[in-house]
Scaffold this motif. Structure first.
Motif, PDB file in Angstrom:
ATOM      1  N   GLY A   1       0.772  -1.174  -0.033  1.00 47.50           N
ATOM      2  CA  GLY A   1      -0.100  -0.079   0.038  1.00 47.50           C
ATOM      3  C   GLY A   1       0.614   1.240  -0.079  1.00 47.50           C
ATOM      4  O   GLY A   1       1.940   1.396   0.203  1.00 47.50           O
ATOM      5  N   GLN A   2       0.130   2.352   0.124  1.00 47.22           N
ATOM      6  CA  GLN A   2       0.733   3.862   0.238  1.00 47.22           C
ATOM      7  C   GLN A   2       1.313   3.952   1.651  1.00 47.22           C
ATOM      8  O   GLN A   2       0.693   3.459   2.614  1.00 47.22           O
ATOM      9  CB  GLN A   2      -0.293   4.790  -0.422  1.00 47.22           C
ATOM     10  CG  GLN A   2       0.426   5.886  -0.304  1.00 47.22           C
ATOM     11  CD  GLN A   2      -0.810   7.321  -0.633  1.00 47.22           C
ATOM     12  OE1 GLN A   2      -1.826   6.920  -0.663  1.00 47.22           O
ATOM     13  NE2 GLN A   2      -0.430   8.326  -0.599  1.00 47.22           N
ATOM     14  N   VAL A   3       2.440   4.658   1.545  1.00 47.12           N
ATOM     15  CA  VAL A   3       2.869   5.074   3.065  1.00 47.12           C
ATOM     16  C   VAL A   3       2.975   6.586   3.138  1.00 47.12           C
ATOM     17  O   VAL A   3       3.129   7.372   2.138  1.00 47.12           O
ATOM     18  CB  VAL A   3       4.536   4.611   3.201  1.00 47.12           C
ATOM     19  CG1 VAL A   3       5.099   4.988   4.467  1.00 47.12           C
ATOM     20  CG2 VAL A   3       4.371   2.937   2.947  1.00 47.12           C
ATOM     21  N   VAL A   4       2.349   6.971   4.308  1.00 45.99           N
ATOM     22  CA  VAL A   4       2.478   8.188   4.700  1.00 45.99           C
ATOM     23  C   VAL A   4       3.077   8.527   6.240  1.00 45.99           C
ATOM     24  O   VAL A   4       3.036   7.540   6.921  1.00 45.99           O
ATOM     25  CB  VAL A   4       0.956   8.892   4.813  1.00 45.99           C
ATOM     26  CG1 VAL A   4       0.361   8.842   3.542  1.00 45.99           C
ATOM     27  CG2 VAL A   4      -0.014   8.131   5.948  1.00 45.99           C
ATOM     28  N   ARG A   5       3.794   9.542   6.626  1.00 45.13           N
ATOM     29  CA  ARG A   5       4.026   9.929   7.768  1.00 45.13           C
ATOM     30  C   ARG A   5       3.059   9.953   8.691  1.00 45.13           C
ATOM     31  O   ARG A   5       1.999  10.926   8.421  1.00 45.13           O
ATOM     32  CB  ARG A   5       5.093  11.179   7.893  1.00 45.13           C
ATOM     33  CG  ARG A   5       6.314  11.078   7.156  1.00 45.13           C
ATOM     34  CD  ARG A   5       7.260  12.244   7.401  1.00 45.13           C
ATOM     35  NE  ARG A   5       8.346  12.163   6.361  1.00 45.13           N
ATOM     36  CZ  ARG A   5       9.206  13.077   6.660  1.00 45.13           C
ATOM     37  NH1 ARG A   5       9.218  14.125   7.514  1.00 45.13           N
ATOM     38  NH2 ARG A   5      10.442  12.855   5.875  1.00 45.13           N
ATOM     39  N   VAL A   6       3.143   9.255  10.148  1.00 51.74           N
ATOM     40  CA  VAL A   6       2.242   9.560  10.838  1.00 51.74           C
ATOM     41  C   VAL A   6       2.272  11.175  11.542  1.00 51.74           C
ATOM     42  O   VAL A   6       3.322  11.810  11.262  1.00 51.74           O
ATOM     43  CB  VAL A   6       2.207   8.696  12.216  1.00 51.74           C
ATOM     44  CG1 VAL A   6       2.298   7.436  11.891  1.00 51.74           C
ATOM     45  CG2 VAL A   6       3.492   9.015  12.984  1.00 51.74           C
TER      46      VAL A   6
ATOM     47  N   LEU B   1       1.694   2.500   6.711  1.00 55.09           N
ATOM     48  CA  LEU B   1       1.166   1.998   5.392  1.00 55.09           C
ATOM     49  C   LEU B   1      -0.276   1.857   5.482  1.00 55.09           C
ATOM     50  O   LEU B   1      -0.978   1.192   6.498  1.00 55.09           O
ATOM     51  CB  LEU B   1       1.997   0.751   5.224  1.00 55.09           C
ATOM     52  CG  LEU B   1       1.710  -0.056   3.980  1.00 55.09           C
ATOM     53  CD1 LEU B   1       2.940  -0.857   3.253  1.00 55.09           C
ATOM     54  CD2 LEU B   1       0.510  -1.121   4.071  1.00 55.09           C
ATOM     55  N   LEU B   2      -0.676   2.260   4.318  1.00 53.86           N
ATOM     56  CA  LEU B   2      -2.320   2.391   4.339  1.00 53.86           C
ATOM     57  C   LEU B   2      -2.661   1.044   3.402  1.00 53.86           C
ATOM     58  O   LEU B   2      -2.442   1.172   2.090  1.00 53.86           O
ATOM     59  CB  LEU B   2      -2.774   3.633   3.570  1.00 53.86           C
ATOM     60  CG  LEU B   2      -2.441   4.686   4.385  1.00 53.86           C
ATOM     61  CD1 LEU B   2      -2.716   6.056   3.442  1.00 53.86           C
ATOM     62  CD2 LEU B   2      -2.578   4.912   5.580  1.00 53.86           C
ATOM     63  N   PRO B   3      -3.088  -0.012   3.826  1.00 53.95           N
ATOM     64  CA  PRO B   3      -3.333  -1.313   3.065  1.00 53.95           C
ATOM     65  C   PRO B   3      -4.120  -0.959   1.766  1.00 53.95           C
ATOM     66  O   PRO B   3      -5.279  -0.505   2.069  1.00 53.95           O
ATOM     67  CB  PRO B   3      -3.627  -2.244   3.954  1.00 53.95           C
ATOM     68  CG  PRO B   3      -3.079  -1.807   5.370  1.00 53.95           C
ATOM     69  CD  PRO B   3      -3.477  -0.221   5.132  1.00 53.95           C
ATOM     70  N   GLU B   4      -3.525  -1.620   0.754  1.00 53.20           N
ATOM     71  CA  GLU B   4      -4.458  -1.817  -0.650  1.00 53.20           C
ATOM     72  C   GLU B   4      -4.751  -3.296  -1.059  1.00 53.20           C
ATOM     73  O   GLU B   4      -5.373  -3.719  -1.603  1.00 53.20           O
ATOM     74  CB  GLU B   4      -3.848  -0.972  -1.667  1.00 53.20           C
ATOM     75  CG  GLU B   4      -3.806   0.521  -1.291  1.00 53.20           C
ATOM     76  CD  GLU B   4      -2.836   1.438  -2.448  1.00 53.20           C
ATOM     77  OE1 GLU B   4      -2.273   0.565  -2.993  1.00 53.20           O
ATOM     78  OE2 GLU B   4      -2.756   2.448  -2.346  1.00 53.20           O
ATOM     79  N   ALA B   5      -3.837  -4.079  -0.505  1.00 48.66           N
ATOM     80  CA  ALA B   5      -3.646  -5.598  -0.508  1.00 48.66           C
ATOM     81  C   ALA B   5      -3.207  -6.213   0.472  1.00 48.66           C
ATOM     82  O   ALA B   5      -2.107  -5.947   0.935  1.00 48.66           O
ATOM     83  CB  ALA B   5      -3.003  -5.887  -2.088  1.00 48.66           C
ATOM     84  N   TRP B   6      -3.661  -7.427   0.857  1.00 51.34           N
ATOM     85  CA  TRP B   6      -2.994  -8.462   1.585  1.00 51.34           C
ATOM     86  C   TRP B   6      -3.001  -9.770   1.011  1.00 51.34           C
ATOM     87  O   TRP B   6      -3.857 -10.149   0.241  1.00 51.34           O
ATOM     88  CB  TRP B   6      -4.019  -8.408   2.868  1.00 51.34           C
ATOM     89  CG  TRP B   6      -4.242  -7.265   3.700  1.00 51.34           C
ATOM     90  CD1 TRP B   6      -4.890  -5.967   3.364  1.00 51.34           C
ATOM     91  CD2 TRP B   6      -3.640  -7.198   5.103  1.00 51.34           C
ATOM     92  NE1 TRP B   6      -5.041  -5.163   4.499  1.00 51.34           N
ATOM     93  CE2 TRP B   6      -4.100  -5.830   5.520  1.00 51.34           C
ATOM     94  CE3 TRP B   6      -2.985  -7.679   5.944  1.00 51.34           C
ATOM     95  CZ2 TRP B   6      -3.873  -5.380   6.636  1.00 51.34           C
ATOM     96  CZ3 TRP B   6      -2.787  -7.401   7.223  1.00 51.34           C
ATOM     97  CH2 TRP B   6      -3.130  -5.850   7.806  1.00 51.34           C
ATOM     98  N   GLU B   7      -2.022 -10.463   1.312  1.00 54.16           N
ATOM     99  CA  GLU B   7      -2.147 -11.904   1.158  1.00 54.16           C
ATOM    100  C   GLU B   7      -1.833 -12.883   2.628  1.00 54.16           C
ATOM    101  O   GLU B   7      -0.769 -12.344   3.356  1.00 54.16           O
ATOM    102  CB  GLU B   7      -1.217 -12.266   0.149  1.00 54.16           C
ATOM    103  CG  GLU B   7      -0.863 -13.880  -0.055  1.00 54.16           C
ATOM    104  CD  GLU B   7      -0.081 -14.378  -1.086  1.00 54.16           C
ATOM    105  OE1 GLU B   7       0.351 -15.569  -0.823  1.00 54.16           O
ATOM    106  OE2 GLU B   7       0.001 -13.225  -1.884  1.00 54.16           O
TER     107      GLU B   7
END
Length: 211
Positions: free
Chosen positions: A110-115, A176-182
């Motif tokens: 996923g995309q990553v941003v700073r807290v 990390l803002l999840p967009e996909a998991w496995e």
């Protein structure tokens, strides 16, 4: 001595049924992480973080998860490190947990941003003093001549900041803002269970993948 090509392991500890797995991947992740914690596997909070730089070359390293909720997965590091520099130009990453003893793997993309600064400040102040000073002492990922540089930097940081150092501006958290998991569960005869979750129009779509 065994050859690498001769090494074998039969995975027989568990199974992962798509009809029984949670519909929300974060719920499934919490179940598995809680199991890893309860099972006392070594460093269940350790995860691989993969990033890609401006040159298109991937790199990985191990970090420790420090929090998770419906927003995503959080860890803390030096923003000037290699991973920080790569995330600055390409704010996407892949995470992986490998709980060997449970024959399980979790992958997250996923995309990553700073807290925000308040969250970074709160976690920084919760750390042991030596770790807080270490954040000032280590120019992470930079070349240094010897370990004595770190020792000298730590001593200097202790004199300068005392018992109550403030968070360095170059140190803080990422989410990390999840967009996909496995979720991968090892099974006998290499017929492993793999469940994929994909975010589509705000909802999670779950499906089985071939091993």
């Amino acid at each position: 001595m065994n050859k690498l090509s001769d090494l074998r392991k039969s995975y027989e500890q568990g199974e992962l049924d798509e009809n029984l797995a949670a519909n929300e991947p974060m719920v499934q992740f919490k179940q598995w992480l809680d199991h890893a914690l309860a099972s006392k596997v070594p460093e269940p909070n350790a995860m691989t973080v993969a990033t890609v730089g401006a040159d298109g070359r991937p790199s990985t390293r191990i970090v420790l998860i420090k929090g998770f909720d419906e927003r995503g997965i959080v860890w803390f590091t030096n923003y000037d490190s290699r991973k920080g520099q790569e995330l600055a130009v390409n704010p996407h990453a892949a995470l992986q947990f490998h709980w060997v003893e449970l024959e399980r793997v979790v992958r997250i993309e996923g995309q990553v941003v700073r807290v925000d600064a308040a969250e970074s400040d709160a976690y920084y102040q919760s750390r042991p003093l030596d770790s807080r000073l270490g954040a000032w002492a280590s120019p992470q990922s930079q070349v240094i001549s010897s370990r004595s540089v770190l020792v000298a930097n730590a001593a200097k940081a202790a004199l300068q900041h005392g018992l109550h150092p403030q968070r360095p501006p170059h140190w803080g958290g990422y989410r990390l803002l999840p967009e996909a998991w496995e979720f991968w569960q090892g099974r006998k005869s290499r017929l492993h269970d793999r469940l994929s979750y994909r975010l589509q129009d705000g909802s999670w779509f779950k499906q089985r993948l071939a091993p």
